[in-house]
Design a protein around this motif. Sequence first.
Motif, PDB file in Angstrom:
ATOM      1  N   ASN A  84       0.699  -1.312  -0.073  1.00  0.00           N
ATOM      2  CA  ASN A  84       0.038   0.070  -0.052  1.00  0.00           C
ATOM      3  C   ASN A  84       0.743   1.351   0.158  1.00  0.00           C
ATOM      4  OD1 ASN A  84      -2.528  -1.586   0.010  1.00  0.00           O
ATOM      5  ND2 ASN A  84      -2.256  -1.707   2.306  1.00  0.00           N
ATOM      6  N   ARG A 182       5.144  -0.308  11.414  1.00  0.00           N
ATOM      7  CA  ARG A 182       4.479   0.802  11.726  1.00  0.00           C
ATOM      8  C   ARG A 182       4.301   0.744  13.325  1.00  0.00           C
ATOM      9  NH1 ARG A 182       3.606   5.049   8.507  1.00  0.00           N
ATOM     10  NH2 ARG A 182       3.095   4.703   6.256  1.00  0.00           N
ATOM     11  N   LYS A 184       2.196   2.072  15.529  1.00  0.00           N
ATOM     12  CA  LYS A 184       1.007   2.226  16.033  1.00  0.00           C
ATOM     13  C   LYS A 184       0.180   1.197  15.425  1.00  0.00           C
ATOM     14  CE  LYS A 184       0.790   7.262  16.695  1.00  0.00           C
ATOM     15  NZ  LYS A 184       0.291   8.663  16.355  1.00  0.00           N
ATOM     16  N   SER A 185       0.184   0.853  14.054  1.00  0.00           N
ATOM     17  CA  SER A 185      -0.706  -0.134  13.530  1.00  0.00           C
ATOM     18  C   SER A 185      -0.154  -1.262  13.697  1.00  0.00           C
ATOM     19  CB  SER A 185      -1.100   0.363  12.217  1.00  0.00           C
ATOM     20  OG  SER A 185       0.052   0.321  11.215  1.00  0.00           O
ATOM     21  N   GLY A 186       1.279  -1.538  13.526  1.00  0.00           N
ATOM     22  CA  GLY A 186       1.829  -2.776  13.757  1.00  0.00           C
ATOM     23  C   GLY A 186       1.949  -3.627  12.305  1.00  0.00           C
ATOM     24  N   ARG A 187       1.796  -2.849  11.261  1.00  0.00           N
ATOM     25  CA  ARG A 187       1.559  -3.487   9.829  1.00  0.00           C
ATOM     26  C   ARG A 187       2.923  -2.852   9.086  1.00  0.00           C
ATOM     27  NH1 ARG A 187       0.420   0.037   5.544  1.00  0.00           N
ATOM     28  NH2 ARG A 187      -0.477   1.977   6.065  1.00  0.00           N
ATOM     29  N   GLU A 188       2.989  -4.006   8.065  1.00  0.00           N
ATOM     30  CA  GLU A 188       4.341  -3.680   7.234  1.00  0.00           C
ATOM     31  C   GLU A 188       4.047  -2.621   6.227  1.00  0.00           C
ATOM     32  OE1 GLU A 188       6.756  -7.875   6.723  1.00  0.00           O
ATOM     33  OE2 GLU A 188       5.067  -7.432   5.384  1.00  0.00           O
ATOM     34  N   CYS A 189       5.165  -1.798   5.985  1.00  0.00           N
ATOM     35  CA  CYS A 189       5.020  -0.602   5.047  1.00  0.00           C
ATOM     36  C   CYS A 189       6.438  -0.573   4.512  1.00  0.00           C
ATOM     37  CB  CYS A 189       4.595   0.671   5.709  1.00  0.00           C
ATOM     38  SG  CYS A 189       5.648   1.194   6.941  1.00  0.00           S
TER      39      CYS A 189
END
Length: 514
Positions: A84, A182, A184-189
């Motif tokens: 994303n 990230r 806060k969200s804990g998702r990969e980016c």
Amino acid sequence: MNTDIKQAMHVEAGKSFGTAEANENERRWNEDKIDRKNQDPTNHYDKTRMKLNFEIGSDGKVYPLGYQEKPLEVRLQERLDELNWKPFKSNSKIQPNCCAKFVFGGNHDRTLEMAFGNQSVYLEKSADNSHLHRCEEIENWAKDVYDWCANRYGRENIVGFQVHLDESSPHIHTLIVPVGIRPKSGRECVMWSAKFGKDRYEYGRILKEMHTSLYEDVGSKYGLERGDSIDGRNVQHLNKRDYIRKLTKEAKQAEKAVKGLQSMMRNLESRIFSYRLQLEEAEKELVSGKITLDRYEAQKADIQKLIAEYQTKLEDKTDKLHIKEQELERLTADVTKARSVVQPFRNHKVDFMPPQITEKVPLFGTDKWVERQNLYIAKLFTEIVRKIESLYRNDAARQIEAAQRNVLVDYGELYQLKRENKSLSDTNESLESELNTLLGQLAVPSVRNLIFAVADALIGGQPVPISSGGGGSTSDLPWDGRRPDEEEEAYQRRCLLYASRIAKTVRRRYYRKS
């Protein structure tokens, strides 16, 4: 013997990755494209060695270069879409880093040995290397580098891993997407700072650790010493042409700085000279009784203070000028050395079997037998010598071609310097004439005072009232002020020369009226 057998690793942040760069990495070229690329003297793509190029797939195995149906830039965009990743607006002046472009290599002779072993490699343009086969050692080295990248960045983030054996030195191009989590969200980016630091100091520390890790995991296994890290400095790996251009630009900047310092020194010397003249004028006024001793002492103290200040500035500029002159001399020598460098003759390896006599000596007709053996040995020996002659003849032709290119460049610069020299000579003659006129006017005290008064007013941007010497009329002199691109010293010099012409006009007007 070359003891500088080091590994090499260069990483560059990428804000995008175009089709042209992707096609070069995967050699998606036709014959015409290759020929056009080789017209650049700094390029050398050997068509007879392109079949030896390969890449490492996501499973860690060796595949022919360009075996994947989707081009490299498409695979990169797909990975970015999975994460994303969104770039900034198209009209934004800055864009985030979305990929890391790695180049892995090492010592020229060592990497050639890993790729081709003891086979003879002809590196001249248009040379025929169709006899070469790829050695297993270069494949093992590439696999180990791939594993090193996968352990640090993840296999899914290695978009491309191409190994080129068709240029001067074997090397690897790797395209990697830096991925972080990230908070806060804990998702990969996509996150450059997660893998390469938030600033250049942290980047330097990480890069230093990367050099060490690459040596311990890979380089040490193949006789490649640890490479030199940049410790956070902005280091560029330039080819010879770009290196010469960079040195030339730096030399011109140093030359401009030298001229600027010389101009400042002339201005300071002029100021000191003018204040000394004022001091002499005050002494004359004291002797003639026009001013009191107290006023003279006050003027003398003020003038001497100004002279001391300008003298300090002059000494500072002199020291800086000396440093800049040394820098200019060094850069000029580096440019000359870089232009005159011709690659040394290579120590070619020629594969051959020493001639041997295999027939038994006959009982009769030994003379003819000896003659036949001598002819056979002479033939083999001549073939070996001719091969060596051909190799070094090609090297000599290459050096002559490089020298001719250097001569053409030097001639072009000489022609340009001649034109600049003529322009400077004409300007110097004009300035010398104005200077002589100015010195003649400064010899007259009344004119000298008028010149400095007008010049100070012009520098301050004030209208200048000038007495005509007769009826007491005045005229305000319009002045356009300092130009936006004009240096202060040049502006002051222009004011002084303009004031000189005004004083000359006023003097003529005074003589006519009297």
